[in-house]
Design an enzyme around this catalytic site. Structure first.
Site, PDB file in Angstrom:
ATOM      1  N   LYS A 107      17.752  -2.767   5.576  1.00 42.99           N
ATOM      2  CA  LYS A 107      16.851  -3.105   6.674  1.00 42.99           C
ATOM      3  C   LYS A 107      17.199  -4.513   7.137  1.00 42.99           C
ATOM      4  O   LYS A 107      17.150  -5.461   6.358  1.00 42.99           O
ATOM      5  CB  LYS A 107      15.407  -3.040   6.197  1.00 42.99           C
ATOM      6  CG  LYS A 107      14.421  -3.463   7.258  1.00 42.99           C
ATOM      7  CD  LYS A 107      12.990  -3.211   6.833  1.00 42.99           C
ATOM      8  CE  LYS A 107      12.021  -3.703   7.876  1.00 42.99           C
ATOM      9  NZ  LYS A 107      10.634  -3.461   7.487  1.00 42.99           N
ATOM     10  N   LYS A 159      18.210   0.746   9.041  1.00 43.26           N
ATOM     11  CA  LYS A 159      17.244   0.397  10.085  1.00 43.26           C
ATOM     12  C   LYS A 159      17.543  -0.988  10.632  1.00 43.26           C
ATOM     13  O   LYS A 159      17.734  -1.886   9.831  1.00 43.26           O
ATOM     14  CB  LYS A 159      15.853   0.412   9.459  1.00 43.26           C
ATOM     15  CG  LYS A 159      14.758  -0.045  10.379  1.00 43.26           C
ATOM     16  CD  LYS A 159      13.470  -0.132   9.624  1.00 43.26           C
ATOM     17  CE  LYS A 159      12.421  -0.737  10.530  1.00 43.26           C
ATOM     18  NZ  LYS A 159      11.192  -1.005   9.840  1.00 43.26           N
TER      19      LYS A 159
HETATM   20  C1  PBG Z   1       7.582  -3.510   7.937  1.00 47.65           C
HETATM   21  C2  PBG Z   1       8.070  -2.607   8.983  1.00 47.65           C
HETATM   22  C3  PBG Z   1       8.547  -2.980  10.244  1.00 47.65           C
HETATM   23  C4  PBG Z   1       8.922  -1.821  10.892  1.00 47.65           C
HETATM   24  C5  PBG Z   1       8.662  -0.766  10.043  1.00 47.65           C
HETATM   25  N1  PBG Z   1       8.158  -1.282   8.852  1.00 47.65           N
HETATM   26  C6  PBG Z   1       8.572  -4.240  10.946  1.00 47.65           C
HETATM   27  C7  PBG Z   1       9.067  -5.480  10.375  1.00 47.65           C
HETATM   28  O1  PBG Z   1       9.866  -5.535   9.457  1.00 47.65           O
HETATM   29  O2  PBG Z   1       8.601  -6.460  10.931  1.00 47.65           O
HETATM   30  C8  PBG Z   1       9.499  -1.785  12.262  1.00 47.65           C
HETATM   31  C9  PBG Z   1       9.522  -0.485  12.912  1.00 47.65           C
HETATM   32  C10 PBG Z   1       9.800  -0.526  14.367  1.00 47.65           C
HETATM   33  O3  PBG Z   1      10.154  -1.576  14.947  1.00 47.65           O
HETATM   34  O4  PBG Z   1       9.664   0.528  14.976  1.00 47.65           O
HETATM   35  N2  PBG Z   1       6.609  -2.941   7.147  1.00 47.65           N
END
Ligand code: PBG
Length: 326
Positions: free
Chosen positions: A198, A251
């Site tokens: 991520k 992601k």
């Molecule tokens: C964090 C989380 C995020 C997303 C999913 N889980 C955001 C972040 O890391 O700030 C982002 C998903 C998206 O942008 O659609 N729990």
């Protein structure tokens, strides 16, 4: 050599093109993210994510019924709690918003798979994905202290009936900690879908608006990955694999298709990719301006994510895409 080889021969009509198509997007691969909020009868469109809604548990079940009816096998649940605190205690509250939503969904729609996003950032007052320790003027997210809280939250989501636990926090060692907690509570059969690679991405902007989870100070670069690092992404995935992740996620999706392809070549377990909020919002915005055909652009991006190697595609386009797919 030309004129012997003419690739256009197999592009002459839709039937031939369909016959030789290499990659197919199917509804069975799609996961729809959903945002659940406190209250009753709530159905508020999220301004930064046109077509996506803040839903209370009752309206969430209605929407989920339509999602299941459209042939989409799974939803990914995010909760926006009534109160946030330093530790994010809403994440492991038996009456927490995701726990309530999970119970309601499993009761009403037992076949629909509930994937519970597991993170503290929607529940903490500071918006970070873990416990913040302050030293004078500086602050950091304490990795190991956070693991205990994630493990508690996972057990609580399991207890509520989640079908898959999906940790998105990027703490080191969390898959092992969650696996241990789930096994200790008797949930040996509950799979973990790890947000393994991520990245600290600008494309989460609209989501943070939707979840009210933007960090109140600093950023997430101390735990999410540097977008420039591909080898490190594979190492992150390797570690989560060794710790017992059942599926690995990359992601965002489109800016990281190279990572997805490299992961496909290296791991034999199922891979997921998350087409995140900013990827969705940019296509919607361009379509609204009349600059591209939304259906075609949507299917092109989703198909490219499959082509790069994803088995599972998490996308805010799940519903409109399902309408167009076999
Ligand atoms: C964090 C989380 C995020 C997303 C999913 N889980 C955001 C972040 O890391 O700030 C982002 C998903 C998206 O942008 O659609 N729990």
């Amino acid at each position: 050599m030309f004129p012997v080889h003419r690739p256009r021969r197999l592009r002459q009509n839709p039937q031939l093109r369909d016959m030789v198509r290499e990659h197919r997007l199917t509804r069975s691969a799609l996961v729809q993210p959903l945002f659940v909020v406190p209250g009753r009868g709530v159905r508020r469109e999220i301004p930064s994510l046109a077509g996506q809604y803040h839903l209370s548990v009752d309206t969430l079940v209605e929407d989920a019924r339509a999602i299941a009816g459209a042939g989409i096998p799974a939803v990914l649940l995010f909760g926006i709690p009534e109160h946030k605190d330093e530790e994010g205690s809403g994440a492991w509250d038996a009456q927490g918003i995701v726990q309530q939503a999970t119970r309601a969904l499993k009761r009403a729609l037992p076949q629909l798979q509930v994937i519970a996003d597991l993170c503290l950032c929607e529940y903490t007052s500071h918006g970070h994905c873990g416990i913040v320790v302050r030293h004078g003027d500086s602050a950091e997210v304490d990795n190991d202290a956070t693991l205990d809280l994630l493990a508690r939250a996972a057990a609580s989501q399991a207890e509520a009936g989640a079908d898959v636990i999906a940790p998105s926090d990027m703490m080191d060692g969390r898959v092992a900690a969650i696996r241990r907690a789930l096994d200790a509570a008797g949930y040996h059969a509950l799979p973990i879908l790890s947000y393994a690679a991520k990245f600290a991405s600008a494309f989460y902007g609209p989501f943070r608006d939707a979840a009210g989870s933007a960090p109140s100070f600093g950023d997430r670069a101390g735990y999410q990955m540097d977008p420039a690092n591909a080898r490190e992404a594979l190492r992150e995935m390797e570690l989560d694999f060794e710790e017992g992740a059942d599926m690995l996620m990359v992601k965002p999706a489109l800016p990281y298709l190279d990572i997805l392809r490299a992961a496909r070549d290296r791991f034999d377990i199922p891979l997921a990719a998350y087409q995140v909020s900013g990827e969705y919002a940019q296509l919607i915005a361009a379509a609204r301006a009349g600059w591209l055909d939304l259906d075609r652009a949507m299917l092109e991006t989703l198909t490219s994510i499959r082509r790069a190697g994803a088995d599972v595609v998490i996308t805010y386009f799940a519903r409109p895409a399902a309408k167009l797919l076999p």
